[in-house]
Design a protein around this motif. Structure first.
Motif, PDB file in Angstrom:
ATOM      1  N   PHE A  53     -55.007  40.083 -45.451  1.00  0.00           N
ATOM      2  CA  PHE A  53     -56.220  39.397 -45.040  1.00  0.00           C
ATOM      3  C   PHE A  53     -56.168  37.915 -45.433  1.00  0.00           C
ATOM      4  O   PHE A  53     -56.584  37.032 -44.683  1.00  0.00           O
ATOM      5  CB  PHE A  53     -57.404  40.086 -45.722  1.00  0.00           C
ATOM      6  CG  PHE A  53     -58.744  39.517 -45.389  1.00  0.00           C
ATOM      7  CD1 PHE A  53     -59.342  39.781 -44.164  1.00  0.00           C
ATOM      8  CD2 PHE A  53     -59.432  38.737 -46.311  1.00  0.00           C
ATOM      9  CE1 PHE A  53     -60.598  39.268 -43.860  1.00  0.00           C
ATOM     10  CE2 PHE A  53     -60.672  38.221 -46.004  1.00  0.00           C
ATOM     11  CZ  PHE A  53     -61.257  38.484 -44.774  1.00  0.00           C
ATOM     12  N   LEU A  54     -55.637  37.657 -46.629  1.00  0.00           N
ATOM     13  CA  LEU A  54     -55.622  36.292 -47.152  1.00  0.00           C
ATOM     14  C   LEU A  54     -54.538  35.436 -46.510  1.00  0.00           C
ATOM     15  O   LEU A  54     -54.674  34.212 -46.436  1.00  0.00           O
ATOM     16  CB  LEU A  54     -55.408  36.312 -48.669  1.00  0.00           C
ATOM     17  CG  LEU A  54     -56.448  37.094 -49.466  1.00  0.00           C
ATOM     18  CD1 LEU A  54     -56.041  37.168 -50.936  1.00  0.00           C
ATOM     19  CD2 LEU A  54     -57.815  36.441 -49.334  1.00  0.00           C
ATOM     20  N   THR A  55     -53.448  36.077 -46.078  1.00  0.00           N
ATOM     21  CA  THR A  55     -52.331  35.294 -45.544  1.00  0.00           C
ATOM     22  C   THR A  55     -52.261  35.347 -44.023  1.00  0.00           C
ATOM     23  O   THR A  55     -51.519  34.581 -43.417  1.00  0.00           O
ATOM     24  CB  THR A  55     -50.998  35.804 -46.122  1.00  0.00           C
ATOM     25  OG1 THR A  55     -50.935  37.216 -45.902  1.00  0.00           O
ATOM     26  CG2 THR A  55     -50.889  35.532 -47.602  1.00  0.00           C
ATOM     27  N   GLY A  56     -53.055  36.232 -43.414  1.00  0.00           N
ATOM     28  CA  GLY A  56     -53.020  36.343 -41.956  1.00  0.00           C
ATOM     29  C   GLY A  56     -53.630  35.125 -41.288  1.00  0.00           C
ATOM     30  O   GLY A  56     -54.575  34.518 -41.805  1.00  0.00           O
ATOM     31  N   THR A  57     -53.072  34.750 -40.137  1.00  0.00           N
ATOM     32  CA  THR A  57     -53.579  33.564 -39.450  1.00  0.00           C
ATOM     33  C   THR A  57     -54.306  33.914 -38.148  1.00  0.00           C
ATOM     34  O   THR A  57     -54.716  33.019 -37.423  1.00  0.00           O
ATOM     35  CB  THR A  57     -52.417  32.607 -39.122  1.00  0.00           C
ATOM     36  OG1 THR A  57     -51.438  33.329 -38.372  1.00  0.00           O
ATOM     37  CG2 THR A  57     -51.793  32.068 -40.384  1.00  0.00           C
ATOM     38  N   LEU A  69     -56.772  33.075 -43.398  1.00  0.00           N
ATOM     39  CA  LEU A  69     -56.118  31.853 -43.874  1.00  0.00           C
ATOM     40  C   LEU A  69     -56.595  30.569 -43.172  1.00  0.00           C
ATOM     41  O   LEU A  69     -56.837  29.555 -43.841  1.00  0.00           O
ATOM     42  CB  LEU A  69     -54.600  31.984 -43.763  1.00  0.00           C
ATOM     43  CG  LEU A  69     -53.804  30.839 -44.387  1.00  0.00           C
ATOM     44  CD1 LEU A  69     -54.029  30.784 -45.895  1.00  0.00           C
ATOM     45  CD2 LEU A  69     -52.314  30.944 -44.106  1.00  0.00           C
ATOM     46  N   PRO A  70     -56.785  30.570 -41.830  1.00  0.00           N
ATOM     47  CA  PRO A  70     -57.250  29.333 -41.189  1.00  0.00           C
ATOM     48  C   PRO A  70     -58.582  28.853 -41.765  1.00  0.00           C
ATOM     49  O   PRO A  70     -58.805  27.639 -41.895  1.00  0.00           O
ATOM     50  CB  PRO A  70     -57.413  29.732 -39.723  1.00  0.00           C
ATOM     51  CG  PRO A  70     -56.540  30.917 -39.539  1.00  0.00           C
ATOM     52  CD  PRO A  70     -56.531  31.639 -40.842  1.00  0.00           C
ATOM     53  N   PHE A  71     -59.428  29.812 -42.136  1.00  0.00           N
ATOM     54  CA  PHE A  71     -60.742  29.427 -42.663  1.00  0.00           C
ATOM     55  C   PHE A  71     -60.650  28.952 -44.107  1.00  0.00           C
ATOM     56  O   PHE A  71     -61.405  28.086 -44.535  1.00  0.00           O
ATOM     57  CB  PHE A  71     -61.708  30.601 -42.528  1.00  0.00           C
ATOM     58  CG  PHE A  71     -61.869  31.041 -41.098  1.00  0.00           C
ATOM     59  CD1 PHE A  71     -62.667  30.308 -40.234  1.00  0.00           C
ATOM     60  CD2 PHE A  71     -61.191  32.139 -40.612  1.00  0.00           C
ATOM     61  CE1 PHE A  71     -62.802  30.685 -38.909  1.00  0.00           C
ATOM     62  CE2 PHE A  71     -61.324  32.522 -39.285  1.00  0.00           C
ATOM     63  CZ  PHE A  71     -62.128  31.789 -38.434  1.00  0.00           C
ATOM     64  N   ARG A 247     -57.924  28.696 -34.828  1.00  0.00           N
ATOM     65  CA  ARG A 247     -56.567  28.220 -34.602  1.00  0.00           C
ATOM     66  C   ARG A 247     -56.174  27.240 -35.691  1.00  0.00           C
ATOM     67  O   ARG A 247     -56.908  26.313 -36.016  1.00  0.00           O
ATOM     68  CB  ARG A 247     -56.475  27.496 -33.250  1.00  0.00           C
ATOM     69  CG  ARG A 247     -56.485  28.429 -32.056  1.00  0.00           C
ATOM     70  CD  ARG A 247     -55.136  28.411 -31.324  1.00  0.00           C
ATOM     71  NE  ARG A 247     -54.648  27.074 -31.058  1.00  0.00           N
ATOM     72  CZ  ARG A 247     -55.021  26.349 -29.990  1.00  0.00           C
ATOM     73  NH1 ARG A 247     -55.901  26.807 -29.136  1.00  0.00           N
ATOM     74  NH2 ARG A 247     -54.506  25.167 -29.803  1.00  0.00           N
ATOM     75  N   LEU A 248     -54.999  27.429 -36.241  1.00  0.00           N
ATOM     76  CA  LEU A 248     -54.507  26.488 -37.245  1.00  0.00           C
ATOM     77  C   LEU A 248     -53.967  25.250 -36.547  1.00  0.00           C
ATOM     78  O   LEU A 248     -53.246  25.353 -35.566  1.00  0.00           O
ATOM     79  CB  LEU A 248     -53.381  27.124 -38.057  1.00  0.00           C
ATOM     80  CG  LEU A 248     -53.791  27.910 -39.298  1.00  0.00           C
ATOM     81  CD1 LEU A 248     -52.585  28.551 -39.934  1.00  0.00           C
ATOM     82  CD2 LEU A 248     -54.491  27.005 -40.289  1.00  0.00           C
TER      83      LEU A 248
END
Lengths: 311, 269
Positions: A53-57, A69-71, A247-248
């Motif tokens: 959850f923390l590293t997913g984009t 991660l984007p947030f 979106r990053l």
């Protein structure tokens, strides 16, 4: 005569103590309940998504993909932009208001106006941002991407609702926090230190930058950290201005999102695992603001120890 | 030493025997707003001697002291008439910048006021703002100044520690070191021991005795024993007047003015 009155006041003291203790318990209890409720709600998502959850984009709720991660990056980026933009003028205003450059009534007025900025509701900042900042940002972004398109910060099409629009308005919102706290710590610097600097042949600027600011450092650090915490948690204005994209992007002019804006935007229509994922995201946000405040407390204690004995 | 045609001859100041004068105060009046705190002061302060200013609170002794380095400029509504000459030159003359004056006239305050910096940086502050960058010069100044202030042996191993960790007496000696790092001609001391215990006070007093071989010292004190111990000359102020000025032992044993006698014998004050 005296014994009963002592007893009476002792009883009153007990009553007072009970009331105070109850208030303390209430506050701590409410906090614990909030935390427990969020944890409870976030638990399914935590179990299912884990640290991915923390590293997913990717954040695609209807496909069950939740990457925050984007947030997280958006939260850090907007806060840092806001801090970078607000700190220099905020400190400058604080210095200006704490010295006798202006007659006292004028200083009081300026101080009042700056502190009034803190009284404007967040949603009003958001509206102002939509009508004033967003069009300006769009124009500037288009100009920048045409000329400096190779630089990642300006690459791609420029949107009005973007990272920088949110950062700019956040800067304005945290400015009064920085100014108010920095000013009061500058004013609290003992007059003797100023005199000491002047007596050694310092000019006003040398006294301010060499002696007064270092002595006021703990307060200035505290101001910065409180402002950072405020910028991270700010929701309404950011949600209205940031464009709410997952979106990053490196671009300052691309839409982005923060943890707080994500929660504000999606909670109303969320269902199932998404609700749990959003609560997980709010845990992350709490962890961030907690970490900032804890770091602030540590820095403050360190700098205060270093300058202890000054006051 | 230039001798100036003083506008009027000194009224109350006797000739100061044994040393040329470095500060000459002429017809000096000082006002805070409408309130006159110094009245027609005429006074010659001899070079490389300790001159004590005594008198009850509000007598103007601190105001006069703080006029010598123009610290009173910082106060709203302060104004003066008359003149103060330093080595023949008016401290108010347009070609003497107040910053240059303050480098020439160092000051030690009632309450020690070390900066929130290391011991080393405190001492070299005056040099740094004067643009000295050379490390050797700074190092040399630190040792010279701290030795001069009788603090070197106590702090030489912790020059990079915060100055705020020193004891009260050490802080005050650090402030003296900081002042003499600028190589001033004159040291103004505004009740430098009033916040110190007797042992720290004794050390500062000994230090004053050593410093006068190099500097002219003007010492404001509330403590008449201190004035007798430390100062070669003493000026007694009362309600804005310079009542009497002379050699310390003469002033304390055989004052010419009734008010002086009343004050030093403790009849008021």
């Amino acid at each position: 005569m005296s014994a009963p009155s002592v007893l009476r006041s002792a009883a009153r003291l007990d009553c007072f103590q009970v009331l105070c203790a109850a208030a303390c318990v209430l506050v701590v209890g409410v906090l614990a309940l909030i935390f427990w409720e969020i944890l409870h709600g976030a638990w399914p998502a935590m179990k299912k998504l884990g640290t991915g959850f923390l590293t997913g984009t990717d954040w695609v709720p209807h496909r069950g993909r939740f990457g925050v991660l984007p947030f997280i990056i958006g939260t850090i980026a907007t806060s840092l932009i806001a801090l970078l933009l607000a700190f220099p003028p905020g400190l400058a205003i604080a210095i200006f208001l704490s010295e006798d450059f202006l007659p006292r009534p004028v200083r009081q007025l300026v101080r009042f106006v700056v502190e009034l900025l803190a009284a404007i509701p967040s949603v009003v900042y958001g509206l102002w941002g939509i009508f004033v900042v967003v069009p300006m940002v769009q124009t500037a972004g288009t100009w920048a991407s045409e000329r400096f398109g190779e630089v990642p910060l300006f690459a791609g099409p420029a949107y009005g609702n973007s990272l920088i629009a949110a950062g700019l308005v956040l800067a304005l919102m945290i400015l009064p926090t920085i100014t108010a706290i920095a000013r009061s710590s500058l004013v609290a610097v003992p007059h003797a230190l100023r005199e000491g600097a002047y007596a050694l042949g310092a000019t006003r600027w040398e006294a301010i930058f060499g002696v007064i600011l270092p002595a006021a450092a703990p307060g200035v650090v505290a101001a910065t950290i409180l402002a950072l915490g405020r910028a991270m948690g700010e929701t309404m204005a950011v949600a209205m201005l940031i464009g709410n994209s997952s979106r990053l992007s490196w671009s300052l002019f691309a839409p982005s999102g923060t943890l707080a804006s994500l929660l504000a935007n999606q909670f109303g229509e969320a269902e199932g695992l998404q609700i749990s994922a959003l609560l997980y995201a709010s845990l992350v946000l709490i962890a961030f603001t907690l970490a900032v405040n804890a770091a602030g407390e540590l820095v403050l204690r360190y700098t205060e120890r270093r300058t202890a004995g000054l006051r | 030493m230039t001798t100036d045609a003083a506008p009027t001859e000194a009224v109350t100041a006797p000739p100061a025997p044994g040393a040329p004068d470095i500060i000459r105060v002429r017809d000096f009046n000082f006002f805070y707003g409408a309130n006159q705190v110094l009245k027609g002061i005429n006074l010659d302060i001899p070079e490389k001697r300790v001159t004590g200013f005594i008198g009850p609170s509000g007598c103007g002794k601190s105001t006069l002291l703080r006029s010598f380095n123009r610290m009173n400029d910082l106060i709203d509504g302060a104004r003066h008439t008359g003149d103060i000459r330093l080595a023949g030159r008016s401290i108010y003359s347009a070609d003497l910048e107040v910053i240059a004056l303050r480098r020439l006239v160092g000051m030690v305050f009632q309450k020690s006021n070390p900066f929130a910096k290391t011991i080393y940086e405190n001492v070299v502050y005056g040099l740094r703002i004067a643009g000295v960058r050379d490390r050797d010069t700074l190092d040399e100044a630190v040792e010279r100044s701290l030795r001069g202030a009788a603090l070197w042996n106590e702090v030489k191993d912790r020059l990079n520690d915060s100055a705020l960790g020193l004891s009260g007496g050490q802080m005050q000696r650090l402030c003296i070191a900081r002042a003499i790092a600028n190589r001033p001609k004159i040291l103004l001391m505004d009740e430098p021991c009033s916040a110190l215990d007797p042992i720290a006070t004794m050390r500062i007093e000994e230090l004053i005795g050593e410093l006068k071989s190099e500097y002219t010292i003007v010492l404001v004190t509330h403590n008449m024993q201190q004035a007798t111990r430390c100062s070669d000359f003493t000026a007694f102020f009362y309600l804005g007047d310079l009542v009497e000025f002379g050699k310390t032992n003469v002033l304390f044993t055989n004052p010419t003015e009734k008010r002086t006698e009343d004050y030093i014998t403790g009849r008021f004050g």
